[in-house]
Design a protein around this motif. Structure first.
Motif, PDB file in Angstrom:
ATOM      1  N   PRO A  72      -7.574 -40.208 -15.973  1.00 52.36           N
ATOM      2  CA  PRO A  72      -8.521 -39.360 -16.686  1.00 52.36           C
ATOM      3  C   PRO A  72      -8.094 -37.901 -16.639  1.00 52.36           C
ATOM      4  CG  PRO A  72      -9.661 -40.890 -15.231  1.00 52.36           C
ATOM      5  CD  PRO A  72      -8.219 -40.996 -14.926  1.00 52.36           C
ATOM      6  N   ALA A  73      -8.333 -37.199 -17.776  1.00 56.07           N
ATOM      7  CA  ALA A  73      -7.965 -35.794 -17.838  1.00 56.07           C
ATOM      8  C   ALA A  73      -8.818 -34.972 -16.882  1.00 56.07           C
ATOM      9  CB  ALA A  73      -8.146 -35.273 -19.275  1.00 56.07           C
ATOM     10  N   LEU A 108     -13.170 -42.559 -22.474  1.00 57.69           N
ATOM     11  CA  LEU A 108     -14.380 -41.955 -23.020  1.00 57.69           C
ATOM     12  C   LEU A 108     -14.128 -40.484 -23.345  1.00 57.69           C
ATOM     13  CD1 LEU A 108     -17.529 -41.918 -23.498  1.00 57.69           C
ATOM     14  CD2 LEU A 108     -17.740 -41.388 -21.050  1.00 57.69           C
ATOM     15  N   HIS A 109     -14.548 -40.067 -24.545  1.00 58.27           N
ATOM     16  CA  HIS A 109     -14.502 -38.659 -24.934  1.00 58.27           C
ATOM     17  C   HIS A 109     -15.935 -38.167 -25.152  1.00 58.27           C
ATOM     18  CE1 HIS A 109     -10.117 -38.286 -25.872  1.00 58.27           C
ATOM     19  NE2 HIS A 109     -10.230 -39.577 -26.120  1.00 58.27           N
ATOM     20  N   TYR A 110     -16.309 -37.079 -24.479  1.00 57.30           N
ATOM     21  CA  TYR A 110     -17.555 -36.396 -24.792  1.00 57.30           C
ATOM     22  C   TYR A 110     -17.248 -35.415 -25.930  1.00 57.30           C
ATOM     23  CZ  TYR A 110     -19.506 -38.284 -20.472  1.00 57.30           C
ATOM     24  OH  TYR A 110     -19.959 -39.126 -19.490  1.00 57.30           O
ATOM     25  N   GLN A 153      -7.458 -34.980 -27.255  1.00 58.63           N
ATOM     26  CA  GLN A 153      -6.503 -35.441 -26.240  1.00 58.63           C
ATOM     27  C   GLN A 153      -6.342 -36.946 -26.291  1.00 58.63           C
ATOM     28  OE1 GLN A 153      -7.432 -33.999 -22.382  1.00 58.63           O
ATOM     29  NE2 GLN A 153      -6.171 -35.464 -21.327  1.00 58.63           N
ATOM     30  N   GLN A 154      -5.108 -37.411 -26.253  1.00 56.38           N
ATOM     31  CA  GLN A 154      -4.843 -38.838 -26.247  1.00 56.38           C
ATOM     32  C   GLN A 154      -5.174 -39.427 -24.885  1.00 56.38           C
ATOM     33  OE1 GLN A 154      -4.205 -40.995 -28.296  1.00 56.38           O
ATOM     34  NE2 GLN A 154      -3.100 -42.698 -27.409  1.00 56.38           N
ATOM     35  N   ALA A 181     -11.632 -39.201 -20.747  1.00 57.17           N
ATOM     36  CA  ALA A 181     -10.370 -38.670 -21.249  1.00 57.17           C
ATOM     37  C   ALA A 181     -10.484 -37.194 -21.597  1.00 57.17           C
ATOM     38  CB  ALA A 181      -9.911 -39.452 -22.482  1.00 57.17           C
ATOM     39  N   SER A 182     -11.662 -36.754 -22.070  1.00 58.94           N
ATOM     40  CA  SER A 182     -11.846 -35.340 -22.369  1.00 58.94           C
ATOM     41  C   SER A 182     -13.324 -35.015 -22.394  1.00 58.94           C
ATOM     42  CB  SER A 182     -11.213 -34.972 -23.723  1.00 58.94           C
ATOM     43  OG  SER A 182     -11.951 -35.531 -24.797  1.00 58.94           O
ATOM     44  N   GLY A 183     -13.647 -33.741 -22.177  1.00 56.95           N
ATOM     45  CA  GLY A 183     -15.030 -33.306 -22.146  1.00 56.95           C
ATOM     46  C   GLY A 183     -15.684 -33.628 -20.819  1.00 56.95           C
ATOM     47  N   ALA A 184     -17.002 -33.403 -20.770  1.00 50.59           N
ATOM     48  CA  ALA A 184     -17.782 -33.684 -19.574  1.00 50.59           C
ATOM     49  C   ALA A 184     -19.178 -34.087 -20.010  1.00 50.59           C
ATOM     50  CB  ALA A 184     -17.839 -32.449 -18.666  1.00 50.59           C
ATOM     51  N   PRO A 185     -19.939 -34.779 -19.142  1.00 49.93           N
ATOM     52  CA  PRO A 185     -21.267 -35.270 -19.530  1.00 49.93           C
ATOM     53  C   PRO A 185     -22.141 -34.147 -20.093  1.00 49.93           C
ATOM     54  CG  PRO A 185     -20.628 -36.212 -17.435  1.00 49.93           C
ATOM     55  CD  PRO A 185     -19.587 -35.176 -17.764  1.00 49.93           C
TER      56      PRO A 185
END
Length: 450
Positions: A421-422, A223-225, A415-416, A370-374
């Motif tokens: 999780p990143a 999941l990417h935010y 980000q791949q 995988a990247s970002g945050a809620p």
């Protein structure tokens, strides 16, 4: 267990071996013996679990043993599917199994003229594969007679309810003989399904392999935010990492899918789009080019969420999260077919936090980040299924930002996905513990439907 232990005829075993199919899947192992015994079957299993062979093989076996010639307009078996793509997949799969036998199949769906379909039915078919809407059209024209139908299959019955086919199904049920064998397969079990089951099935055996809403275990989900306006750039970055592999990208609207396909084409991708506004010929040509690898990226709405069975699909991208939570599982089920591995990536913008919560609730699992945050400041519940099909942000949404982030998009937006999780750092992508900058003003919302 092998297919030859299930009691199928040698002709069918040979047809399976010719296609390299030797080991039955769990749903086939459970359903085929009951179907061979003549019982009505209610099967709960996700797309990609082998349902077509689970109901098709015992039905073909019974029809092959009875050499009766098909009568004009009167199919001996009827298979109903919610979409043209799924109906065609079923038709093609069963045609391969029945090759060399006396059984003739017909495909009846929308998107093409009535005359060829009426003429086809007049010549007599043993097995009719149809979508409910077009079947009702032919019934109105007295081109189809269901009074002698011996076998009935409802595949992906839950989606038929979602698409509003309940009235068509009730009408079709009233035209079928009471003495018949019926098999119903569904990925979920909504309350209205009990009514359908009661109307169509008699003392059914219930078989189930995956809990409703559970994704295939071999799908690696991430999941990417990401801000809505940054989705296309992130998608291109991710696609660039596997240009030689097949990927399907799901959008929410027809217009948005066409627009995204044009953007990807401008970025150098061989791409095609399919949705409800495309003619059947356009959809068939796009899928054929995708299957052959001439097109590497297929952009689609939920018309392709079920029924698209292409083993080479390695990646699924949810560019827009679906309004109906269960459709997420069906979408990502386009990868990891026939025991292969696959990756599913979801892009979540601020106005989609409600959809994300509903999806994770339906799956009873969190999607690894995988990247970002809620996104902060988005607490409204998701709209009812179908209530936000225009793709516009709901009132009060779209103004949030990722928790702890200084601007939309989050760190490492391109980000791949990896197996772990990143780790999301402090605001603005700075190392954890560093003093954050003053929060920026809320970004202006993007209202372009995707």
């Amino acid at each position: 267990m092998q297919f030859d232990t299930l009691g199928l005829s040698p002709r069918l075993i040979t047809a399976l071996n010719d296609q390299g199919i030797t080991d039955p899947t769990p749903i086939q192992t459970q359903a085929i013996p009951h179907a061979m015994a003549g019982r009505d079957v209610m099967g709960l299993a996700q797309t990609g679990s082998g349902k077509t062979a689970a109901f098709g093989l015992p039905m073909l076996d019974a029809l092959m043993k009875n050499g009766r010639k098909a009568e004009p307009k009167t199919p001996r078996a009827l298979i109903l599917a919610p979409t043209r793509e799924l109906a065609r997949q079923i038709h093609d799969t069963l045609s391969a199994f029945a090759q060399g036998s006396h059984l003739k199949l017909a495909l009846i769906t929308g998107g093409v003229g009535f005359t060829p379909q009426i003429e086809r039915m007049s010549r007599g078919v043993a097995i009719l594969v149809a979508t409910p809407g077009r079947l009702v059209d032919l019934l109105d024209r007295r081109a189809v007679d269901l009074s002698k139908t011996e076998f009935l299959v409802l595949d992906e019955a839950d989606q038929m309810l979602d698409l509003g086919f309940i009235h068509s199904l009730r009408r079709i049920a009233g035209l079928l003989p009471k003495q018949r064998q019926t098999m119903l397969f569904s990925a979920t079990m909504p309350k209205l399904m009990e009514e359908i089951a009661g109307a169509f099935l008699t003392d059914p055996v219930r078989v189930q392999v995956n809990p409703p809403g559970q994704a295939v275990a071999k799908i690696d989900q991430w999941l990417h935010y990401v801000a809505k306006g940054a989705k296309t750039d992130l998608l291109i970055e991710l696609l660039d990492k596997h240009r030689d592999e097949l990927a399907i990208v799901f959008g929410r609207t027809k217009h948005g899918s066409d627009k995204l396909a044009r953007q990807l084409e401008a970025a150098g991708y061989a791409v095609a789009a399919i949705h409800g506004n495309k003619s059947q010929g356009q959809r068939d040509r796009a899928i054929a080019a995708f299957r052959e690898g001439e097109v590497r990226v297929l952009v689609a709405t939920d018309v392709a969420a079920r029924g698209l069975d292409i083993p080479g699909i390695r990646h699924v991208y949810n560019y827009d999260l679906p309004n109906v939570p269960e459709n997420y599982v069906h979408r990502i089920g386009r990868t990891a077919r026939a025991g292969a591995d696959g990756t599913a990536v979801a892009l979540c913008s601020p106005d989609e936090m409600g959809e994300l919560r509903d999806i994770e609730k339906a799956m009873k699992a969190k999607i690894p980040v995988a990247s970002g945050a809620p996104w902060e400041g988005v607490s409204e519940p998701a709209a009812r299924p179908g209530a936000n099909r225009g793709g516009k942000p709901r009132q009060g949404q779209g103004q949030g930002r990722p928790a702890g982030q200084g601007r939309p998009g989050g760190p490492s937006a391109g980000q791949q996905p990896s197996r772990r999780p990143a780790q999301v750092g402090a605001p603005g992508g700075k190392p954890a513990g560093q003093k954050p900058r003053r929060p920026a003003a809320a970004p202006r919302r993007r209202t372009t439907a995707a």
